[in-house]
Design a protein around this motif. Structure first.
Motif, PDB file in Angstrom:
ATOM      1  N   SER A 126       8.428   6.441  -2.082  1.00 35.89           N
ATOM      2  CA  SER A 126       6.718   6.697  -2.036  1.00 35.89           C
ATOM      3  C   SER A 126       6.407   7.257  -3.305  1.00 35.89           C
ATOM      4  O   SER A 126       6.864   7.656  -4.091  1.00 35.89           O
ATOM      5  CB  SER A 126       6.919   7.418  -0.710  1.00 35.89           C
ATOM      6  OG  SER A 126       7.155   8.784  -1.012  1.00 35.89           O
ATOM      7  N   GLY A 127       4.969   7.227  -3.027  1.00 38.51           N
ATOM      8  CA  GLY A 127       4.083   7.906  -4.172  1.00 38.51           C
ATOM      9  C   GLY A 127       4.195   7.315  -5.394  1.00 38.51           C
ATOM     10  O   GLY A 127       3.841   7.682  -6.439  1.00 38.51           O
ATOM     11  N   SER A 166       6.354   3.170   0.969  1.00 44.28           N
ATOM     12  CA  SER A 166       5.099   3.534   0.906  1.00 44.28           C
ATOM     13  C   SER A 166       4.401   3.427  -0.348  1.00 44.28           C
ATOM     14  O   SER A 166       4.251   4.257  -1.174  1.00 44.28           O
ATOM     15  CB  SER A 166       5.060   4.989   1.486  1.00 44.28           C
ATOM     16  OG  SER A 166       3.596   5.415   1.704  1.00 44.28           O
ATOM     17  N   PRO A 167       4.299   1.930  -0.718  1.00 45.98           N
ATOM     18  CA  PRO A 167       3.642   1.726  -2.137  1.00 45.98           C
ATOM     19  C   PRO A 167       2.050   2.155  -2.022  1.00 45.98           C
ATOM     20  O   PRO A 167       1.224   1.901  -1.144  1.00 45.98           O
ATOM     21  CB  PRO A 167       3.583  -0.033  -2.000  1.00 45.98           C
ATOM     22  CG  PRO A 167       3.814  -0.402  -0.733  1.00 45.98           C
ATOM     23  CD  PRO A 167       4.239   0.920   0.085  1.00 45.98           C
ATOM     24  N   ARG A 193       3.357  -7.296  -3.219  1.00 49.29           N
ATOM     25  CA  ARG A 193       4.400  -7.529  -4.214  1.00 49.29           C
ATOM     26  C   ARG A 193       5.875  -6.872  -3.244  1.00 49.29           C
ATOM     27  O   ARG A 193       6.939  -7.612  -3.538  1.00 49.29           O
ATOM     28  CB  ARG A 193       4.327  -6.811  -5.421  1.00 49.29           C
ATOM     29  CG  ARG A 193       3.321  -7.403  -6.324  1.00 49.29           C
ATOM     30  CD  ARG A 193       3.198  -6.413  -7.589  1.00 49.29           C
ATOM     31  NE  ARG A 193       2.460  -7.253  -8.643  1.00 49.29           N
ATOM     32  CZ  ARG A 193       3.065  -8.012  -9.628  1.00 49.29           C
ATOM     33  NH1 ARG A 193       4.239  -8.315  -9.657  1.00 49.29           N
ATOM     34  NH2 ARG A 193       2.122  -8.730 -10.272  1.00 49.29           N
ATOM     35  N   VAL A 194       5.754  -5.934  -2.808  1.00 52.88           N
ATOM     36  CA  VAL A 194       6.788  -5.107  -2.209  1.00 52.88           C
ATOM     37  C   VAL A 194       7.295  -6.112  -0.810  1.00 52.88           C
ATOM     38  O   VAL A 194       8.477  -6.313  -0.461  1.00 52.88           O
ATOM     39  CB  VAL A 194       6.551  -3.755  -1.683  1.00 52.88           C
ATOM     40  CG1 VAL A 194       7.620  -3.149  -0.933  1.00 52.88           C
ATOM     41  CG2 VAL A 194       6.172  -3.144  -2.881  1.00 52.88           C
ATOM     42  N   LEU A 217       0.241   3.135   3.371  1.00 50.99           N
ATOM     43  CA  LEU A 217       1.199   2.170   4.259  1.00 50.99           C
ATOM     44  C   LEU A 217       2.363   2.988   4.202  1.00 50.99           C
ATOM     45  O   LEU A 217       3.062   3.274   3.070  1.00 50.99           O
ATOM     46  CB  LEU A 217       0.974   0.976   3.549  1.00 50.99           C
ATOM     47  CG  LEU A 217       1.953  -0.110   4.157  1.00 50.99           C
ATOM     48  CD1 LEU A 217       1.675  -0.533   5.370  1.00 50.99           C
ATOM     49  CD2 LEU A 217       2.172  -1.227   3.008  1.00 50.99           C
ATOM     50  N   ILE A 218       3.172   2.727   5.381  1.00 48.84           N
ATOM     51  CA  ILE A 218       4.402   3.031   5.466  1.00 48.84           C
ATOM     52  C   ILE A 218       5.378   1.858   6.233  1.00 48.84           C
ATOM     53  O   ILE A 218       4.852   1.444   7.095  1.00 48.84           O
ATOM     54  CB  ILE A 218       4.861   4.324   6.427  1.00 48.84           C
ATOM     55  CG1 ILE A 218       4.124   5.283   5.863  1.00 48.84           C
ATOM     56  CG2 ILE A 218       6.112   4.743   6.470  1.00 48.84           C
ATOM     57  CD1 ILE A 218       4.186   6.684   6.574  1.00 48.84           C
ATOM     58  N   LEU A 219       6.362   1.199   5.203  1.00 45.04           N
ATOM     59  CA  LEU A 219       6.830   0.041   5.660  1.00 45.04           C
ATOM     60  C   LEU A 219       8.273   0.106   5.782  1.00 45.04           C
ATOM     61  O   LEU A 219       9.019   0.837   5.041  1.00 45.04           O
ATOM     62  CB  LEU A 219       6.706  -1.130   4.544  1.00 45.04           C
ATOM     63  CG  LEU A 219       7.053  -2.379   4.746  1.00 45.04           C
ATOM     64  CD1 LEU A 219       6.229  -3.253   3.716  1.00 45.04           C
ATOM     65  CD2 LEU A 219       8.408  -2.582   4.098  1.00 45.04           C
ATOM     66  N   GLN A 220       8.871  -0.166   7.157  1.00 40.45           N
ATOM     67  CA  GLN A 220      10.301  -0.278   7.232  1.00 40.45           C
ATOM     68  C   GLN A 220      10.969  -1.507   7.060  1.00 40.45           C
ATOM     69  O   GLN A 220      10.529  -2.530   7.401  1.00 40.45           O
ATOM     70  CB  GLN A 220      10.736   0.374   8.646  1.00 40.45           C
ATOM     71  CG  GLN A 220       9.972   1.649   8.948  1.00 40.45           C
ATOM     72  CD  GLN A 220      10.249   1.944  10.402  1.00 40.45           C
ATOM     73  OE1 GLN A 220      11.325   2.061  10.992  1.00 40.45           O
ATOM     74  NE2 GLN A 220       9.156   2.540  10.920  1.00 40.45           N
TER      75      GLN A 220
END
Length: 222
Positions: free
Chosen positions: A89-90, A113-114, A120-121, A146-149
């Motif tokens: 993250s960050g 968390s990009p 891209r992620v 954004l938080i992505l799992q």
């Protein structure tokens, strides 16, 4: 602790070993171990200064026997399978993509968390055969996060999914499907910003980005 970090901690679930890449002062791994979400943690950062403060924080929390600290670039100091969950993250999506490229199959789960270019992620995750298991957005101090799992499925548990569209890569399939209210607020802000930009330019790239925004917002109207 910020709401963003609290949400990252809440999204981590439970695991034996978690690794936080770009850990800064190690607040996230400390809290995950303290709260019983992780048995052990590895905190990595490329900068000696923040890692020194992280060491002080770990010692102050009395967790030196359960949290190890490593100075290094990205995932280079982490062996395949050494952690069950990897957190990044960050940082921007381009840097995150560089760190993750070639290493996504080495670990079971990722919490990402990009701060920019999330497409891209998402694209990298899907190309490498992992699945996006959940996404959420939050707003804090005028910024959107954004938080992505993502998860590497075990053999026999893979599932076929239709390819992501350009809009879904940009803004998240799950967020769009559930008409996420935070994403909508972000899209509305971006639409207003692009309306001003389009008064000064008609570059094809800007027109394409504005069109994508309109397409995403139309998902909320259907």
């Amino acid at each position: 602790m910020s709401e963003r970090l609290e949400r990252i901690i809440a999204s981590a679930g439970s695991c034996a070993v978690v690794c936080d890449i770009g850990c800064d002062h190690a607040y996230v791994p400390i809290e995950l171990v303290k709260r019983g979400a992780a048995e052990r943690a590895i905190a990595c950062d490329i900068r000696p200064g923040p890692l020194l403060q992280a060491r002080r924080n770990v010692e102050e929390a009395g967790l030196s026997d359960r949290i190890s600290l490593r100075l290094g670039d990205g995932l280079k100091e982490l062996k395949a399978g050494e952690a069950e969950l990897v957190i990044l993250s960050g940082m921007g999506g381009r840097l995150m993509e560089e760190i993750l490229r070639g290493r996504l199959r080495d670990f079971q789960r990722f919490l990402l968390s990009p701060q920019s270019e999330p497409e891209r992620v998402r694209a990298l995750i899907l190309r490498e055969g992992l699945s996006i298991e959940g996404e959420e957005m939050l707003s804090e101090d005028g910024k959107y996060y954004l938080i992505l799992q993502a998860e590497r499925r075990k053999a026999g548990e893979e599932r076929e999914e239709p390819p992501y569209s350009e809009i879904e890569l940009l803004y998240g399939r799950e967020l769009l499907l559930r008409r996420d209210i935070v994403l909508r607020a972000f899209l509305e802000r971006e639409r207003a910003r692009y309306e001003e930009i389009l008064k000064r330019t008609d570059k094809a790239e800007i027109l394409r980005e504005a069109w994508n925004l309109r397409e995403a917002l139309e998902r909320y109207e259907t």
